[in-house]
Write a protein that holds these residues in place. Structure first.
Motif, PDB file in Angstrom:
ATOM      1  N   VAL A  53       0.834  -1.202   0.000  1.00 20.57           N
ATOM      2  CA  VAL A  53       0.000   0.000   0.000  1.00 20.57           C
ATOM      3  C   VAL A  53       0.869   1.252   0.000  1.00 20.57           C
ATOM      4  N   ARG A  74       2.288   1.622  -3.446  1.00 28.07           N
ATOM      5  CA  ARG A  74       1.242   2.024  -4.388  1.00 28.07           C
ATOM      6  C   ARG A  74       0.948   3.519  -4.284  1.00 28.07           C
ATOM      7  N   ALA A 127     -11.084  -3.794   4.024  1.00 30.58           N
ATOM      8  CA  ALA A 127     -10.343  -3.625   2.770  1.00 30.58           C
ATOM      9  C   ALA A 127      -9.321  -4.745   2.636  1.00 30.58           C
ATOM     10  N   VAL A 182      -6.500  -5.544  -0.043  1.00 33.75           N
ATOM     11  CA  VAL A 182      -5.854  -4.853  -1.161  1.00 33.75           C
ATOM     12  C   VAL A 182      -4.894  -5.800  -1.875  1.00 33.75           C
ATOM     13  N   ASP A 183      -5.128  -6.005  -3.159  1.00 40.69           N
ATOM     14  CA  ASP A 183      -4.225  -6.794  -3.982  1.00 40.69           C
ATOM     15  C   ASP A 183      -3.033  -5.908  -4.359  1.00 40.69           C
ATOM     16  N   VAL A 184      -1.869  -6.217  -3.811  1.00 40.90           N
ATOM     17  CA  VAL A 184      -0.685  -5.382  -4.061  1.00 40.90           C
ATOM     18  C   VAL A 184       0.296  -6.075  -5.012  1.00 40.90           C
ATOM     19  N   THR A 243      -1.402  -9.831  -0.754  1.00 45.70           N
ATOM     20  CA  THR A 243      -2.651  -9.227  -0.279  1.00 45.70           C
ATOM     21  C   THR A 243      -2.421  -8.625   1.097  1.00 45.70           C
ATOM     22  N   TYR A 267      -4.470  -6.660   4.344  1.00 39.74           N
ATOM     23  CA  TYR A 267      -5.809  -6.548   4.910  1.00 39.74           C
ATOM     24  C   TYR A 267      -5.866  -5.408   5.916  1.00 39.74           C
TER      25      TYR A 267
END
Length: 260
Positions: A29, A32, A194, A196-198, A240, A242
């Protein structure tokens, strides 16, 4: 007719207990947000700025695009050599710790803060749980002008997230951690708001984890466990992230009664 401007990408401040927590729990995250042009930074509660782990943290943050280390310099609850001459983070005066975090929030002025969850991420480390508690208090205090006025102008963060692991997302980690004698703590799936595919940032995330060389070289810490895995297994585990959203500050609603 002109196209409407895209909304600004939210700035992101991580608040974590130890060097390597930022990379393991929110490295994707952070990478990103940085790649999309957002301001990102990380506050680390423990270990002295002069310690070898501080240099490793600097390398990890560089890999993630998250600026320079912001270390509070307290002692790790499980390592007496982490910050000689400083109190353990869990033993430090609460007001002192909150004031330092409020100062960081007011200086950086993040849209989003990310920290540990209430159970302390898988292993329940006391520093993880304490970081969760003090971050919640500091994020709220940062928005109130009469609290810690010496730390700067008030700032109300828009969103607060706790990095976590749902029961269904523990997967291979459960067996791996149990294999080195560690307790595995997760939360009900309903707590996760959430996932999140990182995957696009997983190589950056892994470079950041590898920057914590001392932990990678050891058998029991998670970086060392991950480093010994086949690449496909490791990618599956770290691709992933979380989070549970926690609401900071006032929320508009009924002024006369509480609602669920």
């Amino acid at each position: 007719m002109t196209a409407s401007a895209s909304p600004p990408i939210p700035s992101l401040l991580g608040v974590f207990a130890h060097p390597d927590d930022e990379s393991l729990l929110a490295g994707g995250v952070l990478a990103r947000h940085a790649a999309e042009g957002a301001r990102t930074a990380v506050v680390t509660a423990t270990w002295a700025p002069a310690s070898p782990r501080a240099a490793e943290l600097a390398d990890a943050l560089a890999a993630l695009g998250a600026g320079q280390p912001r270390m509070l310099g307290y002692g790790d609850a499980r390592n007496d050599s982490s910050a000689p001459g400083s109190p353990r983070f869990c033993d430090a005066p609460l007001d002192e710790v909150i004031a330092q975090l409020v100062a960081q929030v007011r200086e950086f002025r993040p849209d989003i803060v990310v920290t540990h969850d209430a159970v302390g991420q898988l292993t329940g480390h006391p520093d993880h749980r304490h970081t969760h508690r003090v971050t919640l208090l500091a994020v709220e205090a940062a928005g109130l002008a009469h609290l810690y006025p010496e730390t700067g102008e008030p700032w109300q963060t828009r969103a607060l997230y706790a990095a976590t692991h749902p029961h269904s997302g523990v997967g291979d980690l459960g067996q791996l951690l149990a294999g080195v004698g560690k307790t595995v703590l997760s939360v009900p799936d309903a707590y996760v708001t959430a996932a999140v595919d990182v995957t696009p940032w997983v190589e950056q995330k892994w470079r950041a984890v590898l920057a914590h060389r001392g932990e990678v070289a050891r058998e029991r810490p998670l970086p060392g466990i991950l480093a010994r895995l086949p690449e496909d297994t490791r990618r599956r585990i770290i691709s992933t992230e979380y989070f549970t959203r926690l609401a900071p500050g006032p929320v508009p609603g009924d002024r006369l009664q509480l609602t669920p």
